[in-house]
Design a protein around this motif. Structure first.
Motif, PDB file in Angstrom:
ATOM      1  N   PHE A 108     -39.584  16.265 -32.371  1.00 10.17           N
ATOM      2  CA  PHE A 108     -38.239  16.022 -31.868  1.00 10.17           C
ATOM      3  C   PHE A 108     -37.436  15.256 -32.920  1.00 10.17           C
ATOM      4  O   PHE A 108     -37.963  14.395 -33.618  1.00 10.17           O
ATOM      5  CB  PHE A 108     -38.277  15.206 -30.572  1.00 10.17           C
ATOM      6  CG  PHE A 108     -38.780  15.962 -29.374  1.00 10.17           C
ATOM      7  CD1 PHE A 108     -38.012  16.960 -28.808  1.00 10.17           C
ATOM      8  CD2 PHE A 108     -40.014  15.669 -28.819  1.00 10.17           C
ATOM      9  CE1 PHE A 108     -38.474  17.666 -27.702  1.00 10.17           C
ATOM     10  CE2 PHE A 108     -40.485  16.363 -27.719  1.00 10.17           C
ATOM     11  CZ  PHE A 108     -39.712  17.360 -27.165  1.00 10.17           C
ATOM     12  N   ASP A 109     -36.150  15.566 -33.025  1.00 18.57           N
ATOM     13  CA  ASP A 109     -35.278  14.840 -33.947  1.00 18.57           C
ATOM     14  C   ASP A 109     -33.858  14.869 -33.413  1.00 18.57           C
ATOM     15  O   ASP A 109     -33.342  15.929 -33.042  1.00 18.57           O
ATOM     16  CB  ASP A 109     -35.318  15.452 -35.346  1.00 18.57           C
ATOM     17  CG  ASP A 109     -34.676  14.528 -36.371  1.00 18.57           C
ATOM     18  OD1 ASP A 109     -33.435  14.578 -36.507  1.00 18.57           O
ATOM     19  OD2 ASP A 109     -35.395  13.763 -37.028  1.00 18.57           O
ATOM     20  N   ASP A 110     -33.224  13.678 -33.376  1.00 10.52           N
ATOM     21  CA  ASP A 110     -31.880  13.570 -32.822  1.00 10.52           C
ATOM     22  C   ASP A 110     -30.805  14.078 -33.770  1.00 10.52           C
ATOM     23  O   ASP A 110     -29.692  14.384 -33.331  1.00 10.52           O
ATOM     24  CB  ASP A 110     -31.579  12.107 -32.468  1.00 10.52           C
ATOM     25  CG  ASP A 110     -32.361  11.641 -31.250  1.00 10.52           C
ATOM     26  OD1 ASP A 110     -32.856  12.506 -30.512  1.00 10.52           O
ATOM     27  OD2 ASP A 110     -32.483  10.424 -31.050  1.00 10.52           O
ATOM     28  N   GLN A 161     -34.921  15.118 -28.281  1.00  8.36           N
ATOM     29  CA  GLN A 161     -35.670  15.051 -27.036  1.00  8.36           C
ATOM     30  C   GLN A 161     -34.708  14.667 -25.919  1.00  8.36           C
ATOM     31  O   GLN A 161     -34.021  13.658 -26.003  1.00  8.36           O
ATOM     32  CB  GLN A 161     -36.802  14.042 -27.140  1.00  8.36           C
ATOM     33  CG  GLN A 161     -37.732  14.058 -25.937  1.00  8.36           C
ATOM     34  CD  GLN A 161     -38.958  13.185 -26.138  1.00  8.36           C
ATOM     35  OE1 GLN A 161     -39.034  12.465 -27.131  1.00  8.36           O
ATOM     36  NE2 GLN A 161     -39.907  13.239 -25.233  1.00  8.36           N
ATOM     37  N   LEU A 162     -34.626  15.519 -24.909  1.00 13.14           N
ATOM     38  CA  LEU A 162     -33.660  15.326 -23.838  1.00 13.14           C
ATOM     39  C   LEU A 162     -34.334  14.754 -22.598  1.00 13.14           C
ATOM     40  O   LEU A 162     -35.493  15.072 -22.296  1.00 13.14           O
ATOM     41  CB  LEU A 162     -32.978  16.656 -23.492  1.00 13.14           C
ATOM     42  CG  LEU A 162     -32.234  17.336 -24.648  1.00 13.14           C
ATOM     43  CD1 LEU A 162     -31.598  18.632 -24.185  1.00 13.14           C
ATOM     44  CD2 LEU A 162     -31.175  16.418 -25.233  1.00 13.14           C
ATOM     45  N   PHE A 163     -33.605  13.942 -21.898  1.00 14.26           N
ATOM     46  CA  PHE A 163     -34.101  13.299 -20.685  1.00 14.26           C
ATOM     47  C   PHE A 163     -33.067  13.474 -19.580  1.00 14.26           C
ATOM     48  O   PHE A 163     -31.861  13.314 -19.826  1.00 14.26           O
ATOM     49  CB  PHE A 163     -34.338  11.802 -20.926  1.00 14.26           C
ATOM     50  CG  PHE A 163     -35.268  11.520 -22.068  1.00 14.26           C
ATOM     51  CD1 PHE A 163     -36.619  11.372 -21.851  1.00 14.26           C
ATOM     52  CD2 PHE A 163     -34.783  11.428 -23.367  1.00 14.26           C
ATOM     53  CE1 PHE A 163     -37.489  11.106 -22.900  1.00 14.26           C
ATOM     54  CE2 PHE A 163     -35.627  11.164 -24.425  1.00 14.26           C
ATOM     55  CZ  PHE A 163     -36.994  11.010 -24.184  1.00 14.26           C
ATOM     56  N   VAL A 193     -29.928  14.876 -21.463  1.00  9.48           N
ATOM     57  CA  VAL A 193     -29.210  14.243 -22.576  1.00  9.48           C
ATOM     58  C   VAL A 193     -30.215  13.490 -23.430  1.00  9.48           C
ATOM     59  O   VAL A 193     -31.335  13.206 -23.000  1.00  9.48           O
ATOM     60  CB  VAL A 193     -28.116  13.277 -22.078  1.00  9.48           C
ATOM     61  CG1 VAL A 193     -27.025  14.032 -21.331  1.00  9.48           C
ATOM     62  CG2 VAL A 193     -28.710  12.190 -21.187  1.00  9.48           C
ATOM     63  N   ARG A 194     -29.810  13.156 -24.650  1.00 10.47           N
ATOM     64  CA  ARG A 194     -30.669  12.392 -25.542  1.00 10.47           C
ATOM     65  C   ARG A 194     -30.509  10.899 -25.273  1.00 10.47           C
ATOM     66  O   ARG A 194     -29.530  10.469 -24.680  1.00 10.47           O
ATOM     67  CB  ARG A 194     -30.331  12.700 -27.002  1.00 10.47           C
ATOM     68  CG  ARG A 194     -28.965  12.210 -27.432  1.00 10.47           C
ATOM     69  CD  ARG A 194     -28.664  12.576 -28.883  1.00 10.47           C
ATOM     70  NE  ARG A 194     -28.526  14.016 -29.044  1.00 10.47           N
ATOM     71  CZ  ARG A 194     -28.303  14.606 -30.211  1.00 10.47           C
ATOM     72  NH1 ARG A 194     -28.224  13.882 -31.312  1.00 10.47           N
ATOM     73  NH2 ARG A 194     -28.187  15.910 -30.289  1.00 10.47           N
TER      74      ARG A 194
END
Length: 691
Positions: A461-463, A496-498, A549-550
């Motif tokens: 994962f990378d923002d 990575q989304l939450f 969303v991140r």
């Protein structure tokens, strides 16, 4: 001067918004206070420029640049900048308030940390620096005091107040930052970049692993001199037992030449996490000694110098006497061991040892490190001697030996040629890892194959890097390795989304806590009247609940102001129907009182009183109306032939108005009256004719 500033500001309202509550910390440029933002009802950290600098235009411009640079960075591991302004002679910066403690507090309490804890604490710090470096910002003052640890466990890098945009001029003639963690190029007045932050982070990691700073001195310039002229020692020198990977990591970060350090926080973060995955539990949980000698003391003991370094009392460095640590020599090498294995400076003199001294007693004077080195060399020489026969068992045929030797030489030549090809041009030749960040994964794999490397893709994962593109490599770009060694290619899966939690119905404080726990940030807060939701509760959120969303996403909230108050209309004097309609049109409810009241001025059926008569009510609120019964009917007595004054007095007591029609008036008697001997409304007029 600073204490006077604190006394003056405590309890004051800065810019009609920030209520200063208590002083948190002070620095060379500013003082930081805990304040309450009364507009949004939240605690903030208020950084106020010192009064003697507030009138300096260059300092104010610098503060504005700091605010713009820091506010452009939004990351869960970086303290956010919320506002900046000036109120009279007070120039200020408003930052997110983190309730908790600092990494300095942890180090003061625990001393050296286990590698597991040290790496876990520094990981979010490096992640925050990586985000800043990616956004073109440098910190310039990385130190334990600027690592904030919230009570809920969140870790954030604070005080980006000295950060500068990389595109701006960063060279300065004065030292900026704490000297104990200052990169050599900053001491020399050279330009700072992301690698300067890496150096400071490496020094901080050294202190976390050992419990001490690498350099000490009586004045800051001594420490700065060591940063420029000495190499940061390996942490294991101060904390024996630390794994060598941690030594290499610290020394990579703290190389004097910036070109030899990780290029930025992102490169360091990849290596840091790689090391964490390769160390065993025993290596990660190594417990450093509770008390370690200072580096200065270790250097003194190693040098055996007889120079006076300080006074000999307990509070200072002791004088090291030459008599306490005499120089010793190694024993004469045993048979079969090469004397070249030892430095000539430590070989014994030729000839016999002094009387009463044997070889074992002499070797007892060796240091443990010299004993180990001598033992390893002796073992090698014994193995070599054992592999070499002392004599030939059979002479053999000379021609046969020549053929054998020719074959051996030919085989060795082939092996040498093969090895030369393997290590010179083949898979064993060295190659430099190319820079592949932000390239499509297939293109990056092809570039590695073209360069002679074999890649192993690994999804992460990378923002910042979009899905399907390369985040980086392990080893990192620019590192030279043999081509047969594998190269891990990190391919982004995107951020990575939450899913966002449902905040509807929570209070504003509960919503803030929920956002902080999910590592989200609070966005714009607005208010709205609502007839059902109690005041102070959340009506809606954007993005909506369950939206992926991140971390670090700003969530805007709409907060209920409760039911909207409605003005109460004044309906006194209106008839009943008109009054009820006016109140209903205003969104309120009219209630007519059962009891009506006589009133000599208000006609029957009109509104005589209302409660409340003014002000506001919530929608549907009740307004009580009291109606008039009109004037009361009163019997009019007959005063004909009686004294006019008495008649006037009695009629007024009964509530009538009296009108006198005087003809002469000598007698003062009532000749006639109108009306008389009948019922008349209270307040009506009775006319008396007086003679």
């Amino acid at each position: 001067m600073q204490e006077q500033v604190s006394d003056h500001l405590l309890g004051s309202l800065v810019d009609q918004r920030y209520l200063v509550r208590t002083r948190l910390a002070g620095g060379g440029m500013s003082t930081v206070y805990l304040a309450t933002d009364e507009r949004l009802d939240r605690d903030v950290a208020l950084k106020v420029l010192h009064p003697h600098l507030a009138n300096d235009a260059s300092f104010l411009e610098r503060l504005r640049r700091e605010a713009r640079a820091a506010a452009s960075l939004s990351h869960p591991h970086v303290v956010g900048v919320l506002d900046q302004g000036q109120d009279g002679h007070i120039a200020y910066l408003v930052m997110e308030y983190i309730k908790g403690h600092t990494l300095r507090d942890v180090l003061q309490e625990k001393g050296g940390l286990s590698p597991r804890l040290a790496l876990a604490l520094i990981d979010p710090v490096i992640e925050g620096l990586a985000a800043a470096h990616s956004a073109g910002l440098i910190h310039r003052d990385v130190k334990p005091e600027n690592v904030l640890i919230a009570d809920d466990g969140r870790i954030k890098v604070g005080d980006f107040g000295l950060a500068r945009a990389v595109t701006a001029a960063t060279s300065t003639g004065s030292l900026i930052g704490t000297v104990a963690y200052l990169a050599p190029e900053l001491v020399l007045g050279e330009a700072a970049d992301a690698r300067s932050d890496i150096y400071s982070a490496g020094v901080m990691l050294y202190e976390m692993l050992t419990g001490t700073q690498p350099y000490s001195g009586e004045v800051p310039i001594q420490v700065a001199y060591k940063h420029v002229n000495a190499e940061i020692p390996a942490p294991s020198a101060a904390a024996p037992g630390l794994v060598s990977d941690l030594d290499e990591l610290v020394q990579w970060c703290t190389a004097k030449d910036p070109e030899q350090r990780p290029v930025d926080g992102g490169a360091l973060l990849s290596e840091l996490r790689h090391i964490r995955t390769t160390l065993s539990d025993e290596q990660l949980d190594y417990a450093p000694l509770s008390a370690r000698p200072s580096l200065a003391a270790a250097e003194q003991a190693a040098s055996l110098d007889t120079t006076v370094l300080g006074s000999a009392d307990a509070a200072h460095t002791e004088i090291i006497s030459s008599g306490q640590h005499p120089t010793s020599v190694l024993p004469q090498p045993a048979q079969g061991i090469s004397a070249a294995a030892f430095p000539t400076s430590v070989l014994p003199p030729a000839g016999p040892l002094p009387a009463g001294t044997d070889r074992d007693a002499s070797s007892a004077q060796l240091s443990p490190r010299e004993e180990k080195r001598a033992a390893r060399q002796a073992e090698k020489d014994r193995a070599r001697a054992a592999a070499t026969p002392s004599r030939t068992l059979r002479e053999g045929n000379v021609r046969r030996r020549a053929v054998i030797w020719a074959s051996v030489i030919l085989l060795l030549a082939v092996l040498a040629g093969t090895a030369g090809w393997f290590f010179g041009m083949g898979p064993g030749s060295p190659g430099t890892i190319p820079a592949l960040k932000n390239r499509p994964a297939q293109e990056a794999e092809q570039l590695l194959r073209t360069a002679g490397f074999q890649s192993r893709p690994q999804d992460v994962f990378d923002d910042e890097v979009k899905a399907g593109y390369t985040v980086g490599t392990d080893p990192a770009a620019g590192v030279e390795i043999r081509k047969f060694l594998p190269v891990t290619l990190f391919v982004s899966k995107g951020p990575q989304l939450f899913p966002l939690a449902n905040l509807d119905g929570l209070s504003l404080e509960q919503a803030k806590d929920a956002l902080a726990g999910a590592e989200m940030t609070l966005g714009r807060v607005s208010e709205k009247y609502d007839e059902q939701a109690p005041a102070g509760t959340i009506l809606s959120q954007a993005p909506a609940k369950d939206t992926p969303v991140r971390h670090g996403t700003a969530v805007s909230l709409v907060v209920s102001k409760g039911p909207q108050p409605l003005p109460v209309p004044d309906v006194r004097g209106m008839d009943r129907a008109a009054a009820v309609k006016a109140i209903s049109d205003a969104g309120l409810t009219a209630k007519v009182a059962a009891e009506e009241i006589f009133d000599k001025k208000a006609p029957a059926g009109t509104v005589l009183r209302q409660s409340p008569s003014d002000g506001t009510l919530n929608r549907g609120g009740t307004v009580t109306l009291t109606l008039s019964k009109g004037p009361r009917l009163v019997e009019v007595p007959n005063f004909v032939g009686k004294s006019a004054k008495q008649a006037e007095r009695e009629l007024k007591k009964l509530g009538f108005e009296v009108e006198l029609d005087v003809f002469g008036g000598i007698l003062g008697l009532v000749q006639s009256q109108d009306p008389v001997d009948t019922m008349a409304p209270e307040g009506s007029t009775v006319t008396l004719r007086v003679v």
